[in-house]
Write a protein that holds these residues in place. Structure first.
Motif, PDB file in Angstrom:
ATOM      1  N   ALA A   1     -17.325 -14.230   9.104  1.00  0.00           N
ATOM      2  CA  ALA A   1     -16.117 -13.714   9.967  1.00  0.00           C
ATOM      3  C   ALA A   1     -14.810 -13.260   9.008  1.00  0.00           C
ATOM      4  O   ALA A   1     -14.174 -12.145   9.127  1.00  0.00           O
ATOM      5  CB  ALA A   1     -15.405 -14.597  10.991  1.00  0.00           C
ATOM      6  N   GLY A   2     -14.494 -14.198   7.898  1.00  0.00           N
ATOM      7  CA  GLY A   2     -13.794 -13.800   6.845  1.00  0.00           C
ATOM      8  C   GLY A   2     -13.868 -12.573   6.176  1.00  0.00           C
ATOM      9  O   GLY A   2     -13.005 -11.653   5.750  1.00  0.00           O
ATOM     10  N   ILE A   3     -15.351 -12.430   5.819  1.00  0.00           N
ATOM     11  CA  ILE A   3     -15.707 -11.094   5.121  1.00  0.00           C
ATOM     12  C   ILE A   3     -15.454 -10.035   6.037  1.00  0.00           C
ATOM     13  O   ILE A   3     -14.902  -9.016   5.611  1.00  0.00           O
ATOM     14  CB  ILE A   3     -17.066 -11.346   4.723  1.00  0.00           C
ATOM     15  N   ASP A   4     -15.870  -9.985   7.488  1.00  0.00           N
ATOM     16  CA  ASP A   4     -15.576  -8.804   8.361  1.00  0.00           C
ATOM     17  C   ASP A   4     -14.025  -8.551   8.558  1.00  0.00           C
ATOM     18  O   ASP A   4     -13.717  -7.318   8.369  1.00  0.00           O
ATOM     19  CB  ASP A   4     -16.076  -9.300   9.674  1.00  0.00           C
ATOM     20  N   SER A   5     -13.199  -9.591   8.419  1.00  0.00           N
ATOM     21  CA  SER A   5     -11.962  -9.446   8.536  1.00  0.00           C
ATOM     22  C   SER A   5     -11.208  -8.684   7.355  1.00  0.00           C
ATOM     23  O   SER A   5     -10.328  -7.793   7.279  1.00  0.00           O
ATOM     24  CB  SER A   5     -11.013 -10.531   8.660  1.00  0.00           C
ATOM     25  N   THR A   6     -11.746  -9.116   6.041  1.00  0.00           N
ATOM     26  CA  THR A   6     -11.440  -8.456   4.721  1.00  0.00           C
ATOM     27  C   THR A   6     -11.699  -6.984   4.795  1.00  0.00           C
ATOM     28  O   THR A   6     -11.135  -6.321   4.299  1.00  0.00           O
ATOM     29  CB  THR A   6     -12.007  -9.415   3.694  1.00  0.00           C
ATOM     30  N   ARG A   7     -13.013  -6.773   5.312  1.00  0.00           N
ATOM     31  CA  ARG A   7     -13.272  -5.364   5.357  1.00  0.00           C
ATOM     32  C   ARG A   7     -12.651  -4.559   6.307  1.00  0.00           C
ATOM     33  O   ARG A   7     -12.129  -3.460   5.890  1.00  0.00           O
ATOM     34  CB  ARG A   7     -14.958  -5.351   5.873  1.00  0.00           C
ATOM     35  N   ASP A   8     -12.260  -4.982   7.445  1.00  0.00           N
ATOM     36  CA  ASP A   8     -11.304  -4.329   8.218  1.00  0.00           C
ATOM     37  C   ASP A   8      -9.955  -4.248   7.577  1.00  0.00           C
ATOM     38  O   ASP A   8      -9.187  -3.063   7.867  1.00  0.00           O
ATOM     39  CB  ASP A   8     -11.146  -5.143   9.528  1.00  0.00           C
ATOM     40  N   ALA A   9      -9.183  -5.173   7.189  1.00  0.00           N
ATOM     41  CA  ALA A   9      -8.038  -5.018   6.244  1.00  0.00           C
ATOM     42  C   ALA A   9      -7.980  -3.921   5.248  1.00  0.00           C
ATOM     43  O   ALA A   9      -7.015  -3.236   5.085  1.00  0.00           O
ATOM     44  CB  ALA A   9      -7.769  -6.173   5.956  1.00  0.00           C
ATOM     45  N   LEU A  10      -9.171  -3.876   4.390  1.00  0.00           N
ATOM     46  CA  LEU A  10      -9.090  -3.044   3.215  1.00  0.00           C
ATOM     47  C   LEU A  10      -9.312  -1.571   3.854  1.00  0.00           C
ATOM     48  O   LEU A  10      -8.733  -0.541   3.689  1.00  0.00           O
ATOM     49  CB  LEU A  10     -10.217  -3.197   2.533  1.00  0.00           C
ATOM     50  N   ALA A  11     -10.266  -1.203   4.757  1.00  0.00           N
ATOM     51  CA  ALA A  11     -10.408  -0.096   5.612  1.00  0.00           C
ATOM     52  C   ALA A  11      -8.894   0.530   6.171  1.00  0.00           C
ATOM     53  O   ALA A  11      -8.603   1.475   6.085  1.00  0.00           O
ATOM     54  CB  ALA A  11     -11.165  -0.005   6.808  1.00  0.00           C
ATOM     55  N   LYS A  12      -8.126  -0.361   6.835  1.00  0.00           N
ATOM     56  CA  LYS A  12      -6.932   0.007   7.344  1.00  0.00           C
ATOM     57  C   LYS A  12      -5.968   0.373   6.232  1.00  0.00           C
ATOM     58  O   LYS A  12      -5.223   1.278   6.321  1.00  0.00           O
ATOM     59  CB  LYS A  12      -6.302  -1.021   8.133  1.00  0.00           C
ATOM     60  N   ALA A  13      -5.873  -0.465   5.061  1.00  0.00           N
ATOM     61  CA  ALA A  13      -5.119  -0.064   3.833  1.00  0.00           C
ATOM     62  C   ALA A  13      -5.470   1.280   3.438  1.00  0.00           C
ATOM     63  O   ALA A  13      -4.528   2.150   2.936  1.00  0.00           O
ATOM     64  CB  ALA A  13      -5.212  -1.381   2.898  1.00  0.00           C
ATOM     65  N   PHE A  14      -6.780   1.301   2.985  1.00  0.00           N
ATOM     66  CA  PHE A  14      -7.236   2.576   2.276  1.00  0.00           C
ATOM     67  C   PHE A  14      -6.772   3.716   3.141  1.00  0.00           C
ATOM     68  O   PHE A  14      -6.389   5.019   2.604  1.00  0.00           O
ATOM     69  CB  PHE A  14      -8.762   2.565   1.892  1.00  0.00           C
ATOM     70  N   SER A  15      -6.840   3.718   4.540  1.00  0.00           N
ATOM     71  CA  SER A  15      -6.579   4.858   5.450  1.00  0.00           C
ATOM     72  C   SER A  15      -5.022   5.257   5.374  1.00  0.00           C
ATOM     73  O   SER A  15      -4.997   6.245   6.064  1.00  0.00           O
ATOM     74  CB  SER A  15      -6.799   4.278   7.034  1.00  0.00           C
ATOM     75  N   THR A  16      -4.187   4.433   4.840  1.00  0.00           N
ATOM     76  CA  THR A  16      -3.038   4.599   4.613  1.00  0.00           C
ATOM     77  C   THR A  16      -2.378   5.197   3.270  1.00  0.00           C
ATOM     78  O   THR A  16      -1.479   5.794   3.011  1.00  0.00           O
ATOM     79  CB  THR A  16      -1.937   3.386   4.905  1.00  0.00           C
ATOM     80  N   MET A  17      -3.455   5.590   2.507  1.00  0.00           N
ATOM     81  CA  MET A  17      -3.402   5.738   0.996  1.00  0.00           C
ATOM     82  C   MET A  17      -3.824   7.320   0.778  1.00  0.00           C
ATOM     83  O   MET A  17      -4.967   7.565   1.368  1.00  0.00           O
ATOM     84  CB  MET A  17      -3.913   4.998   0.007  1.00  0.00           C
ATOM     85  N   SER A  18      -3.417   7.897  -0.260  1.00  0.00           N
ATOM     86  CA  SER A  18      -3.804   9.174  -0.604  1.00  0.00           C
ATOM     87  C   SER A  18      -4.088   9.181  -2.155  1.00  0.00           C
ATOM     88  O   SER A  18      -3.949   8.096  -2.663  1.00  0.00           O
ATOM     89  CB  SER A  18      -2.717  10.338  -0.461  1.00  0.00           C
TER      90      SER A  18
END
Length: 145
Positions: free
Chosen positions: A84-101
């Protein structure tokens, strides 16, 4: 470039997930062997904490608060919680990357982590290397145990 980094981090976190899933015994996640002095469970917690802090929290603004000491001191956390921690990390990174250019990567990373100022791109490459270094240790431990 952001898309490539996002893909690499997600791929390697999925590899970490697979490694944790295929340990024969759940108790083996907390054993050490050979020259690897941290268990696979602790390495998993460390990698998730590291990435959630630096990418999810610092760059993505998630509000994640890291407890690095816990990453190495914790024992016998169930496999399901590690996954679950790995899945949460994957989600957090996906959200962070979606805000970057891609232009974002040329900016200076907001924290002095390695002693000097560095670009976000440089630090991302460092974090990807760090992830793979410890992923190799997890794989080694799984095969040794």
């Amino acid at each position: 470039m952001i898309e490539h980094l996002s893909t690499l981090f997600d791929r390697d976190l999925q590899r970490l997930r697979t490694e944790i899933e295929v340990f024969n015994k759940e108790a083996d996640l907390w054993e050490v062997s050979g020259s690897v002095t941290n268990s696979a469970g602790n390495l998993c917690l460390h990698l998730c904490g590291n990435l959630e802090h630096f990418i999810g929290g610092v760059l993505g603004g998630s509000g994640y608060v890291r407890d690095r000491e816990h990453e190495f001191a914790a024992r016998n956390i169930p496999r399901s919680m590690l996954l679950a921690g790995i899945d949460s990390t994957r989600d957090a990174l996906a959200k962070a990357f979606s805000t970057m250019s891609d232009e974002h990567l040329d900016k200076t990373f907001p924290l002095k982590v390695l002693g000097d100022d560095m670009t976000i791109a440089y630090f991302m490459l460092h974090l990807e290397g760090h992830l793979n270094y410890h992923l190799g240790q997890v794989n080694y431990l799984r095969r040794m145990l």
